[in-house]
Design a protein around this motif. Structure first.
Motif, mmCIF file in Angstrom:
data_model
loop_
_atom_site.group_PDB
_atom_site.id
_atom_site.type_symbol
_atom_site.label_atom_id
_atom_site.label_comp_id
_atom_site.label_asym_id
_atom_site.label_seq_id
_atom_site.Cartn_x
_atom_site.Cartn_y
_atom_site.Cartn_z
ATOM 1 N N ALA A 92 3.661 -4.733 5.807
ATOM 2 C CA ALA A 92 3.242 -4.337 7.161
ATOM 3 C C ALA A 92 4.104 -3.200 7.683
ATOM 4 C CB ALA A 92 3.354 -5.542 8.089
ATOM 5 N N GLU A 93 3.574 -2.467 8.619
ATOM 6 C CA GLU A 93 4.344 -1.368 9.210
ATOM 7 C C GLU A 93 5.071 -1.870 10.459
ATOM 8 O OE1 GLU A 93 2.079 2.255 9.369
ATOM 9 O OE2 GLU A 93 1.567 2.068 7.251
ATOM 10 N N ASP A 94 5.813 -2.965 10.254
ATOM 11 C CA ASP A 94 6.665 -3.481 11.333
ATOM 12 C C ASP A 94 8.130 -3.471 10.901
ATOM 13 O OD1 ASP A 94 6.727 -5.485 9.450
ATOM 14 O OD2 ASP A 94 5.865 -7.037 10.733
ATOM 15 N N ASP A 95 8.369 -2.980 9.694
ATOM 16 C CA ASP A 95 9.727 -2.901 9.128
ATOM 17 C C ASP A 95 9.621 -1.928 7.953
ATOM 18 O OD1 ASP A 95 12.363 -5.184 8.732
ATOM 19 O OD2 ASP A 95 12.027 -3.534 7.331
ATOM 20 N N PRO A 96 10.557 -0.969 7.852
ATOM 21 C CA PRO A 96 10.418 0.027 6.775
ATOM 22 C C PRO A 96 10.796 -0.470 5.378
ATOM 23 C CG PRO A 96 12.285 0.564 8.199
ATOM 24 C CD PRO A 96 11.618 -0.618 8.815
ATOM 25 N N MET A 138 8.635 8.089 -5.733
ATOM 26 C CA MET A 138 7.360 8.168 -5.004
ATOM 27 C C MET A 138 6.716 9.545 -5.164
ATOM 28 S SD MET A 138 6.798 5.193 -3.878
ATOM 29 C CE MET A 138 5.227 5.692 -3.181
ATOM 30 N N TYR A 139 7.556 10.567 -5.238
ATOM 31 C CA TYR A 139 7.025 11.921 -5.441
ATOM 32 C C TYR A 139 6.311 11.996 -6.796
ATOM 33 C CZ TYR A 139 6.829 16.955 -6.108
ATOM 34 O OH TYR A 139 6.397 18.230 -6.355
ATOM 35 N N LEU A 140 6.936 11.420 -7.812
ATOM 36 C CA LEU A 140 6.289 11.447 -9.136
ATOM 37 C C LEU A 140 5.028 10.590 -9.134
ATOM 38 C CD1 LEU A 140 9.289 11.286 -11.646
ATOM 39 C CD2 LEU A 140 8.021 13.276 -10.842
ATOM 40 N N MET A 141 5.043 9.503 -8.358
ATOM 41 C CA MET A 141 3.867 8.627 -8.323
ATOM 42 C C MET A 141 2.689 9.284 -7.602
ATOM 43 S SD MET A 141 3.550 4.748 -6.751
ATOM 44 C CE MET A 141 5.014 4.134 -7.515
ATOM 45 N N THR A 142 2.987 10.027 -6.507
ATOM 46 C CA THR A 142 1.900 10.484 -5.626
ATOM 47 C C THR A 142 1.712 11.994 -5.604
ATOM 48 O OG1 THR A 142 3.398 10.741 -3.741
ATOM 49 C CG2 THR A 142 2.382 8.551 -4.051
ATOM 50 N N SER A 144 0.306 0.363 -5.855
ATOM 51 C CA SER A 144 0.665 1.777 -5.699
ATOM 52 C C SER A 144 0.214 2.300 -4.335
ATOM 53 C CB SER A 144 0.041 2.623 -6.818
ATOM 54 O OG SER A 144 0.432 2.122 -8.073
ATOM 55 N N CYS A 145 -0.984 1.904 -3.911
ATOM 56 C CA CYS A 145 -1.477 2.329 -2.587
ATOM 57 C C CYS A 145 -0.593 1.754 -1.487
ATOM 58 C CB CYS A 145 -2.912 1.854 -2.356
ATOM 59 S SG CYS A 145 -4.080 2.706 -3.386
ATOM 60 N N LYS A 146 -0.218 0.493 -1.651
ATOM 61 C CA LYS A 146 0.644 -0.137 -0.636
ATOM 62 C C LYS A 146 1.991 0.576 -0.574
ATOM 63 C CE LYS A 146 -1.117 -4.882 -0.593
ATOM 64 N NZ LYS A 146 -0.957 -6.240 -1.135
ATOM 65 N N LEU A 147 2.524 0.925 -1.747
ATOM 66 C CA LEU A 147 3.817 1.619 -1.782
ATOM 67 C C LEU A 147 3.724 2.974 -1.078
ATOM 68 C CD1 LEU A 147 5.222 0.968 -5.389
ATOM 69 C CD2 LEU A 147 6.292 0.325 -3.222
ATOM 70 N N ALA A 148 2.657 3.708 -1.353
ATOM 71 C CA ALA A 148 2.527 5.046 -0.755
ATOM 72 C C ALA A 148 2.516 4.944 0.771
ATOM 73 C CB ALA A 148 1.261 5.726 -1.271
ATOM 74 N N ARG A 149 1.793 3.962 1.280
ATOM 75 C CA ARG A 149 1.725 3.792 2.748
ATOM 76 C C ARG A 149 3.071 3.358 3.307
ATOM 77 N NH1 ARG A 149 -3.386 1.507 2.125
ATOM 78 N NH2 ARG A 149 -2.498 -0.586 2.129
ATOM 79 N N LYS A 150 3.640 2.345 2.671
ATOM 80 C CA LYS A 150 4.875 1.757 3.206
ATOM 81 C C LYS A 150 6.043 2.741 3.144
ATOM 82 C CE LYS A 150 7.407 -1.902 4.448
ATOM 83 N NZ LYS A 150 7.148 -3.050 5.276
ATOM 84 N N ALA A 165 5.876 5.977 3.162
ATOM 85 C CA ALA A 165 5.664 7.046 4.148
ATOM 86 C C ALA A 165 6.135 6.559 5.523
ATOM 87 C CB ALA A 165 4.192 7.443 4.190
ATOM 88 N N TYR A 166 5.860 5.299 5.808
ATOM 89 C CA TYR A 166 6.352 4.704 7.060
ATOM 90 C C TYR A 166 7.887 4.664 7.047
ATOM 91 C CZ TYR A 166 7.156 1.202 10.710
ATOM 92 O OH TYR A 166 7.605 0.540 11.816
ATOM 93 N N GLY A 167 8.464 4.339 5.881
ATOM 94 C CA GLY A 167 9.931 4.314 5.738
ATOM 95 C C GLY A 167 10.548 5.668 6.071
ATOM 96 N N ILE A 168 9.892 6.752 5.630
ATOM 97 C CA ILE A 168 10.396 8.108 5.937
ATOM 98 C C ILE A 168 10.344 8.352 7.445
ATOM 99 C CG2 ILE A 168 10.000 10.575 5.701
ATOM 100 C CD1 ILE A 168 8.939 10.182 2.977
ATOM 101 N N LYS A 169 9.199 7.962 8.030
ATOM 102 C CA LYS A 169 9.055 8.185 9.485
ATOM 103 C C LYS A 169 10.225 7.520 10.226
ATOM 104 C CE LYS A 169 5.906 6.514 12.770
ATOM 105 N NZ LYS A 169 4.683 5.796 12.941
ATOM 106 N N LYS A 170 10.551 6.302 9.835
ATOM 107 C CA LYS A 170 11.647 5.579 10.490
ATOM 108 C C LYS A 170 13.001 6.198 10.127
ATOM 109 C CE LYS A 170 10.906 2.405 12.722
ATOM 110 N NZ LYS A 170 10.540 2.412 14.150
ATOM 111 N N ALA A 171 13.153 6.691 8.894
ATOM 112 C CA ALA A 171 14.434 7.274 8.467
ATOM 113 C C ALA A 171 14.731 8.554 9.234
ATOM 114 C CB ALA A 171 14.414 7.554 6.964
#
Ligand code: GLY
Length: 380
Positions: free
Chosen positions: A332-336, A69-73, A20-26, A28-34
Motif C-alpha cells: 500500500a502507499e501508506d508507507d514507503p 529498479m532502473y534495470l527492471m523498468t 514486478s508491477c507492485k514493485l514499480a509502483r511502490k 516510485a512512491y518510495g522515491i516521492k517520500k525520499a
C-alpha cells in the motif's frame, strides 16, 4: 556439465509480473517520500522515512535498489534517485576514519554498478577508495577487522563475507592480486572459525590481533553465544557463493552448500526464517531480511550446480520469497517500505518487526534474477 538454468526452471510468470508491477509502483512512491527528506532511507516510522545518519552500513542499499529498479523498468527516475543518493554518500567517504568493514555494502552495489553501466570515473574512484579502506583493515593473521573500537582490534564477524566482493572487484580493476588474496584469506579463516560442523555459524569471533590465535566467540545479534542468528547464516550463505564465483575455489562452494542445507532445514516448515534459529521454542520473532538475502544466495548457488542438485536450492529460494511476500509485504502507499517483519537483533526489542531498506533490496535483487537480469550487483 550443464548448470541449473533459472529461466528454464521458473514457471510462475504470472506471479513475477504481478510482483514486478507492485514493485514499480511502490518504489516510485518510495522515491516521492525520499525526496521529502534530506537523509538516506533505511527504515520507516508512521509511514515516513525515519531520520538516519550518513555513514551507516545500510546506506548503499537505497541507491542499489534504484539501480535494480532502473534495470527492471527502464524508468529514468530510478537512475536519477540512485545518483542523488550516491552523491549524498560522499560525506561518509570523507569521514573515512569512521568507516567499518561494511564498505562493500556501501559502495560496490551502486557506485560499482554505475561504473559498470556508464563508465563514470567518479563512481570508479568511490568504489576503489572504498576497497582500499577495506584492504587497510586486513590483519596479516588472516582476517579483516570488523569494527573500530580500540578494544575490538581482533574482532571479525560473519557479515564480512558479503564485503569481500569489493576486494575481488578491486583486484580485477587494478590487476593487483593482493585484494583478492586478502579476501580469500578472510574466507578461509571464516570456514575454519565461524562455520560449525552442522552448517550453522558464529556471528562474532575474537582473535588475538597480534598472533591471530582464536580467543572467543561471544553472542552477537542472535540470542547468545552458540546460537544461530539467521541473518548471519544468510550472509555466510550468499557470501560463500560469491567468493566461489569470484575465486573458483571449491571449498567455498562446499561451505555455501553446508550453510544452505542448514538454513533450509531450519525454516522449511513455513519458510519464514526466525531471527535466531535457536530462539526459544514458540517465539515468533521473524527476520524478513535474512530470508530475502538467503533467497538471493540460494538462487546464485543453484546456478553453480547441475540441474537436479540446483533445483533443490532454487525451489527453496522461491518458497522463502513467496512465503515472506504473502506474510509480510506491504504494497500500500501508506508507507514507503515493503517488508514489515525485519529484526535488527534478537535482544533489540524496539528493532523487532520493523522495515529495512536492505530486506527490500534483496527481494528486488531476487525478483530481477527471476526475470533473467544477468548483472550480478556483487560482481559488476
Ligand atoms: N551487517 C549487520 C546486520 O546484518 O545487522
Amino acid at each position: 556439465m550443464a548448470t541449473f538454468d533459472i529461466r528454464a526452471a521458473f514457471a510462475d510468470k504470472e506471479w513475477l509480473e504481478e510482483i514486478s508491477c507492485k514493485l514499480a509502483r511502490k518504489m516510485a512512491y518510495g522515491i516521492k517520500k525520499a525526496r521529502q527528506v534530506s537523509f538516506m532511507p533505511y527504515t520507516t516510522q508512521n509511514g515516513q522515512w525515519k531520520e538516519t545518519r550518513i555513514g551507516g552500513w545500510t546506506n548503499g542499499f537505497w541507491p542499489a535498489s534504484m539501480w535494480q529498479m532502473y534495470l527492471m523498468t527502464g524508468d529514468a527516475s530510478f537512475r536519477a534517485e540512485a545518483l542523488r543518493a550516491e552523491a549524498m554518500l560522499d560525506d561518509a567517504l570523507k569521514d573515512f576514519k569512521n568507516l567499518s568493514h561494511d564498505v562493500g555494502f556501501m559502495w560496490l552495489i551502486h557506485s560499482g554498478v554505475r561504473y559498470h553501466l556508464e563508465h563514470n570515473q567518479d563512481s570508479f574512484d568511490r568504489t576503489l577508495y572504498a576497497a582500499d579502506m577495506l584492504a587497510c583493515r586486513y590483519n596479516p593473521n588472516g582476517f579483516l577487522r570488523a569494527w573500530n573500537q580500540v578494544e575490538r582490534a581482533g574482532w571479525a564477524i560473519v557479515d564480512c563475507m558479503m564485503n569481500l566482493p569489493i576486494l575481488y572487484w578491486a583486484s580485477r580493476q587494478t590487476a593487483d592480486p593482493r585484494y583478492k588474496l586478502m579476501a580469500m584469506n578472510h574466507a578461509d579463516t571464516t570456514i575454519k572459525y565461524f562455520i560449525r560442523p552442522d552448517g550453522s555459524c558464529n556471528h562474532i569471533v575474537i582473535f588475538d590481533p597480534e598472533n591471530g590465535e582464536y580467543m572467543d566467540n561471544p553472542g552477537g545479534q542472535g540470542c547468545q553465544s552458540g546460537s544461530s542468528w539467521s541473518r548471519g547464516q544468510s550472509w555466510a550463505l550468499y557470501g560463500f557463493v560469491l567468493s566461489y564465483i569470484l575465486s573458483g575455489k571449491a571449498e567455498y562452494l562446499d561451505a555455501a552448500k553446508r550453510v544452505a542445507n542448514y538454513f533450509i532445514d531450519q525454516c522449511c516448515d513455513d519458510w519464514l526464517p526466525r531471527c535466531d534459529f535457536r530462539q526459544p521454542e514458540g517465539e515468533n520473532v521473524l527476520d524478513n531480511a535474512a530470508g530475502n538475502i538467503a533467497a538471493c544466495g540460494l538462487i546464485e548457488l543453484a546456478r553453480q550446480l547441475p540441474q537436479v542438485e540446483g533445483k533443490r536450492y532454487f525451489d527453496a529460494a522461491l518458497c522463502i520469497l513467496k512465503a515472506q511476500e504473502a506474510d509480510a509485504a506491504n504494497w500500500a502507499e501508506d508507507d514507503p517500505a515493503i517488508f514489515t517483519k525485519c529484526t535488527t537483533a534478537y535482544h533489540d526489542l524496539k528493532g523487532r518487526h520493523i522495515t529495512m531498506t536492505y530486506a527490500d533490496y534483496f527481494f528486488i535483487e531476487a525478483v530481477n534474477k527471476l526475470r533473467g537480469e544477468e548483472l550480478l550487483f556483487w560482481d559488476p
